[in-house]
Write an enzyme that holds these catalytic residues in place. Structure first.
Site, PDB file in Angstrom:
ATOM      1  N   ASN A  61       0.810  -1.232   0.000  1.00 54.63           N
ATOM      2  CA  ASN A  61       0.000   0.000   0.000  1.00 54.63           C
ATOM      3  C   ASN A  61       0.838   1.275   0.000  1.00 54.63           C
ATOM      4  OD1 ASN A  61      -2.188  -1.777   0.272  1.00 54.63           O
ATOM      5  ND2 ASN A  61      -1.924  -1.787   2.504  1.00 54.63           N
ATOM      6  N   ARG A  62       2.059   1.179  -0.525  1.00 59.10           N
ATOM      7  CA  ARG A  62       2.957   2.351  -0.590  1.00 59.10           C
ATOM      8  C   ARG A  62       3.371   2.872   0.780  1.00 59.10           C
ATOM      9  NH1 ARG A  62       3.501   0.303  -4.537  1.00 59.10           N
ATOM     10  NH2 ARG A  62       3.217   0.985  -6.684  1.00 59.10           N
ATOM     11  N   LEU A  63       3.160   2.068   1.825  1.00 58.53           N
ATOM     12  CA  LEU A  63       3.557   2.508   3.171  1.00 58.53           C
ATOM     13  C   LEU A  63       4.942   1.936   3.484  1.00 58.53           C
ATOM     14  CD1 LEU A  63       0.120   2.221   4.999  1.00 58.53           C
ATOM     15  CD2 LEU A  63       1.206   4.226   3.963  1.00 58.53           C
TER      16      LEU A  63
END
Ligand SMILES: Cc1cc2nc3c(=O)[nH]c(=O)nc-3n(C[C@H](O)[C@H](O)[C@H](O)COP(=O)(O)O)c2cc1C
Length: 209
Positions: free
Chosen positions: A187-189
């Site tokens: 999730n691009r985290l």
């Protein structure tokens, strides 16, 4: 379509509790993992320098040594990059190990290594690479490819197998003041653990992805 290319990274995570206090030791762990994981060109790194007009330039070079001081690569001391380094003693190195979903960014000052250490590394190179260092006026405009072939043959005749190091060829050491380890996450985290050199040693912070 380019805009549809998208990976969800999920292989690993990087937590403050798991990293070494010294970023050079942490780098060694990641480099060893890259070597073991058969990453393609694990020692290739983008070297970014800045010229006299404050314009950045980037190109790939190979890491040839990592020690407690920093990161060593070899090049031509008459090249464009060497001209930038003579004017601006700061540089960045960027590693991207896609198979491990990892990036390392190193910012530091840069200096030449000793002639003796450059001699030692030069002597360990294959004969043709040593001749290539003599034959190529790196970064200069040449009129055709044949200029290089002729120059290579000329030096082969001149030196035979006893090839000394050209005076304008040798190593640089990048001494880091900041190193960031980036681990891709879902999730691009992503995890970004950044070491910053302070008076008392290395401070570790987490940066937002
Ligand atoms: C995989 C790879 C490895 C390279 N390794 C080196 C290297 O170790 N030293 C070097 O001088 N150039 C190396 N090069 C060539 C540089 O990218 C660059 O073309 C050259 O150093 C001239 O750069 P400059 O004109 O900015 O000085 C490599 C290129 C690639 C693609």
């Amino acid at each position: 379509m380019l805009k549809d290319i998208r990976n969800n990274y999920q292989q690993n995570e990087l937590l403050e509790k798991d990293v070494k206090e010294n970023p050079l030791e942490q780098f060694r762990i990641w480099l060893d993992e890259s070597l073991r994981s058969k990453v393609n060109e694990p020692t290739a790194m983008v070297l970014s320098t800045v010229d006299g007009q404050n314009r950045p330039h980037a190109r790939v070079v190979l890491l040839k040594e990592q020690n407690s001081q920093g990161f060593v690569f070899f090049t031509n001391y008459s090249s464009a990059k060497a001209g930038h380094i003579a004017i601006n003693r700061f540089a960045s190195l960027t590693f991207f190990w896609p198979e491990l979903e990892r990036q390392v960014r190193i910012d530091g000052s840069i200096e030449r290594i000793s002639g003796k250490l450059s001699d030692e590394y030069f002597a360990s190179r294959p004969v043709d690479s040593r001749l290539g260092a003599w034959a190529s006026p790196q970064s200069q405009v040449i009129s055709s490819k044949s200029v290089l072939d002729e120059s290579f043959s000329k030096y082969r005749k001149k030196f035979g197998d006893e090839i000394p190091r050209p005076q304008n060829w040798g190593g640089y050491l990048v001494i880091p003041y900041q190193i960031e380890f980036w681990q891709g996450r879902p999730n691009r985290l992503h995890d970004r653990i950044c070491y910053q050199l302070e008076k008392n040693g290395w401070k570790i912070v987490r940066l937002a992805p």
